[in-house]
Design a protein around this motif. Structure first.
Motif, short mmCIF file in Angstrom:
data_model
loop_
_atom_site.label_atom_id
_atom_site.label_comp_id
_atom_site.label_asym_id
_atom_site.label_seq_id
_atom_site.Cartn_x
_atom_site.Cartn_y
_atom_site.Cartn_z
N VAL A 101 -32.63 7.80 -7.88
CA VAL A 101 -31.58 6.77 -7.93
C VAL A 101 -32.05 5.45 -7.33
O VAL A 101 -31.77 4.38 -7.85
N GLN A 102 -32.79 5.52 -6.22
CA GLN A 102 -33.20 4.26 -5.56
C GLN A 102 -34.50 3.70 -6.14
O GLN A 102 -34.79 2.53 -5.95
N HIS A 135 -25.41 1.65 -11.00
CA HIS A 135 -25.05 0.54 -10.12
C HIS A 135 -26.14 0.13 -9.13
O HIS A 135 -25.98 -0.84 -8.39
N LYS A 136 -27.25 0.87 -9.12
CA LYS A 136 -28.33 0.47 -8.21
C LYS A 136 -29.32 -0.48 -8.87
O LYS A 136 -30.27 -0.93 -8.25
N ASN A 161 -33.14 6.00 0.37
CA ASN A 161 -32.16 4.92 0.29
C ASN A 161 -32.04 4.12 1.58
O ASN A 161 -31.64 2.97 1.57
N ALA A 208 -28.76 6.22 -11.43
CA ALA A 208 -27.40 5.67 -11.29
C ALA A 208 -27.41 4.21 -11.73
O ALA A 208 -28.28 3.44 -11.33
N SER A 259 -25.60 13.71 -1.68
CA SER A 259 -25.30 14.29 -2.99
C SER A 259 -26.37 15.30 -3.42
O SER A 259 -26.22 15.96 -4.46
N GLY A 311 -22.45 9.28 -12.52
CA GLY A 311 -23.22 8.57 -11.49
C GLY A 311 -24.35 9.44 -10.97
O GLY A 311 -24.62 10.54 -11.49
N GLY A 312 -25.01 8.94 -9.94
CA GLY A 312 -26.12 9.66 -9.35
C GLY A 312 -25.67 10.97 -8.72
O GLY A 312 -26.37 11.99 -8.80
N THR A 313 -24.50 10.96 -8.11
CA THR A 313 -24.00 12.17 -7.44
C THR A 313 -23.84 13.31 -8.43
O THR A 313 -24.30 14.43 -8.19
N HIS A 364 -30.30 12.33 0.16
CA HIS A 364 -28.93 11.81 0.09
C HIS A 364 -27.94 12.98 0.15
O HIS A 364 -28.26 14.09 -0.26
N MET A 397 -36.57 13.54 -3.10
CA MET A 397 -36.24 12.22 -3.64
C MET A 397 -37.51 11.40 -3.93
O MET A 397 -38.57 11.64 -3.35
N ASN A 402 -27.22 14.61 -9.63
CA ASN A 402 -27.86 15.48 -8.63
C ASN A 402 -27.21 16.86 -8.61
O ASN A 402 -27.89 17.89 -8.57
C1 LIG Z 1 -30.76 8.22 -3.09
C2 LIG Z 1 -29.38 8.27 -3.67
N1 LIG Z 1 -29.01 9.32 -4.39
C3 LIG Z 1 -27.78 9.41 -4.95
C4 LIG Z 1 -26.85 8.41 -4.78
C5 LIG Z 1 -25.49 8.58 -5.37
O1 LIG Z 1 -25.29 7.80 -6.52
P1 LIG Z 1 -23.82 7.41 -7.01
O2 LIG Z 1 -23.29 6.43 -6.02
O3 LIG Z 1 -24.02 6.80 -8.37
O4 LIG Z 1 -23.04 8.66 -7.09
C6 LIG Z 1 -27.19 7.29 -4.02
C7 LIG Z 1 -26.20 6.22 -3.78
O5 LIG Z 1 -25.99 5.76 -2.69
C8 LIG Z 1 -28.50 7.21 -3.45
O6 LIG Z 1 -28.88 6.17 -2.70
#
Ligand SMILES: Cc1ncc(COP(=O)(O)O)c(C=O)c1O
Length: 383
Positions: free
Chosen positions: A178-179, A201-202, A151, A199, A101, A70-72, A99, A147, A75
Motif C-alpha cells: 500500500v505504501q 488514496h495513497k 507506513n 490502496a 490491517s 481499500g488496502g484493508t 499495519h 510489507m 490485506n
Molecule cells: C501499510 C498500509 N497497509 C494498509 C493500509 C490500509 O489501507 P486502507 O486505508 O485503504 O484500508 C494502510 C493505510 O494506512 C497502510 O499504510
C-alpha cells in the motif's frame, strides 16, 4: 493562510484529473457495469480500463487484479486466502511492524481458528533479517505476510529476496504494498509474489478503493459473497467512479515514477539535514535502511507529538505522529517500540510524509518554524 500538507502516508490529495474522471462516472456514465445496455457498457469499459491501468502499475495481467474497498480489505482477503490454502498448514509468519490491517486478521486466525502466529522482530534500524525469516519458515507454514514499505518509517524490505525465499520453500507470500505503490517500481511478475495489496488514496486516487493482485494459481477465498462481480471473487456492484479514479491515479503514478525518487528525495534530504542541524537531540528513525523517498520519521527527545502537531496545524502545516493522539495522550507506536526507540524519544515523534505535489518552498516554511515549536514543547514537557 496557505496550507501545507505533509501527511501523505495517511492519505494524499486526489489529483485534479482523477476527480474530473470520477465525476464523469458519477454523472454521465452512471450505469451498472453488469447491465447489458449502453449505460452498462460504458461503466464496464471504465472499470476494465481502470483495471488495466492498476495492472500496468505493478506489471500484472489485468485479470489478476480484483478491486476491493481499500488496502484493508485487500490485506484481509489475501490473508484469509493464503491461510486457508492447505488445511494441514497452520503456521503464519509476519513481522512486528505490519499495519493493523495485516496484524489483526492474522491475530484473529490465531485466536479463533487454531493457527499459530509467529511475529518476527525487526532491528533497531527497522531492518528485517532474511536469515531469521528463512529460519522461521517451517513445513507447516501456510503464509508469510510482510510489507513492502513501512507506513511510519518508510523502511523498505528486499521483496524479491523474500518472495524467492517463500517460493523456494513452497510457502505463499503476501505483500502489503500500500505504501510503496507509486513511490517505487513494483513488478509482480519479476518478484513472483502470490498476493499484493494496493490502496487508491495513497497515490493521489480516491479513498474506499483498493486492489488485490493474486498470482495465477494462488488460491482465493472471497470475503464478500453474493452475485458474480469481479469474476465471482468479490460480490457487490463495483464502485465504478472510485475504480476509474484509482486507475487514473495509477496511470499518473507510472508517468511520474522515473522522476519521483530524485525529485522528492531532494526535499526529504534537505528537511532531515536541517532538522538535525537546527534541533538538538533529534533522531531520524530508520535512516540507516533503504527507505521510501518521501517519508521522514523524526523523534525529538523530551517532547510531546500532540503539542507539535497542534502548533504546526495552527500555522497551516499538517503532519502526523506515529500514533493516534487523543487529548494529548499518546499510545506508543508498535513500530517504534519494535525498533526499540527509547521512550524519551518515542513520545516526541513526527512523521513528515511528502508527495509529488509538495514544493521546496513548503519545506522551507516547515524548517522556519519547527525548531521554535520543538523548543517550546520541550519547555512545556519539563514544566
Ligand atoms: C501499510 C498500509 N497497509 C494498509 C493500509 C490500509 O489501507 P486502507 O486505508 O485503504 O484500508 C494502510 C493505510 O494506512 C497502510 O499504510
Amino acid at each position: 493562510m496557505e496550507r501545507i500538507y505533509f501527511d501523505n502516508n495517511a492519505t494524499t490529495q486526489p489529483a485534479p484529473v482523477v476527480i474530473q474522471k470520477m465525476l464523469r462516472y458519477l454523472d454521465e456514465h452512471f450505469g451498472n457495469p453488469s447491465s447489458g445496455h449502453r449505460y452498462g457498457e460504458a461503466a464496464r469499459h471504465g472499470l476494465e480500463q481502470a483495471r488495466a491501468r492498476v495492472a500496468t502499475l505493478i506489471n500484472a495481467e489485468p485479470n489478476r487484479v480484483i478491486f476491493t474497498s481499500g488496502g484493508t480489505e485487500a490485506n484481509n482477503m489475501a490473508i484469509a486466502s493464503g491461510a486457508a490454502a492447505n488445511p494441514a498448514r497452520k503456521h503464519l509468519l509476519t513481522s512486528a511492524v505490519e499495519h493493523a490491517s495485516v496484524l489483526k486478521p492474522l491475530e484473529f486466525l490465531a485466536r479463533h481458528q487454531g493457527y499459530q502466529l509467529e511475529v518476527l522482530p525487526v532491528a533497531t534500524d527497522g531492518g528485517l533479517d532474511l536469515e531469521e525469516v528463512a529460519a522461521a519458515i517451517r513445513p507447516e507454514t501456510a503464509l508469510v505476510s510482510l510489507m513492502a514499505a513501512n507506513n511510519e518509517t518508510g523502511v523498505v524490505w528486499p521483496l524479491a529476496e523474500i518472495a524467492a525465499l517463500c517460493r523456494s520453500r513452497s510457502v505463499f507470500f503476501h505483500c502489503d504494498a500500500v505504501q510503496m505503490a507509486g513511490k517505487e517500481e513494483i513488478d509482480v511478475r519479476r518478484l513472483g509474489v502470490d498476493y499484493l495489496s494496493l490502496a487508491g488514496h495513497k497515490l493521489h486516487g480516491p479513498k474506499g478503493i483498493g486492489a488485490l493482485y493474486v498470482r495465477r494459481g494462488a488460491p482465493l477465498v472471497p470475503l464478500i459473497l453474493g452475485a458474480g462481480q469481479e469474476n465471482g471473487q468479490r460480490a457487490g456492484t463495483e464502485n465504478v467512479a472510485a475504480a476509474v479514479g484509482f486507475g487514473k491515479a495509477c496511470e499518473l503514478a507510472v508517468e511520474s515514477l522515473p522522476h519521483y525518487r530524485s525529485r522528492i528525495s531532494v526535499m526529504r534530504d534537505r528537511l532531515e539535514k536541517e532538522i538535525l542541524a537546527a534541533i538538538p537531540e533529534a533522531r531520524i528513525n530508520g535512516n540507516e535502511q533503504p527507505r521510501l523517498a518521501n517519508t521522514i520519521n523524526v523523534s525529538f527527545k523530551n517532547c510531546a507529538s500532540g503539542a507539535l502537531i497542534q502548533e504546526l496545524d495552527e500555522r497551516g502545516i499538517a503532519v502526523s505522529a506515529h500514533a493516534a493522539c487523543h487529548s494529548g495522550d499518546l499510545t506508543p507506536s508498535h513500530v517504534l517500540a519494535a525498533m526499540q526507540v527509547p521512550e524519551t524519544f518515542q513520545h516526541g515523534t513526527l512523521r513528515i510524509s511528502l508527495s509529488r505535489f509538495n514544493t521546496m518552498d513548503e519545506v522551507e516554511a516547515l524548517l522556519a518554524v519547527l525548531p521554535g515549536i520543538v523548543a517550546r514543547s520541550r519547555r512545556g514537557f519539563a514544566a
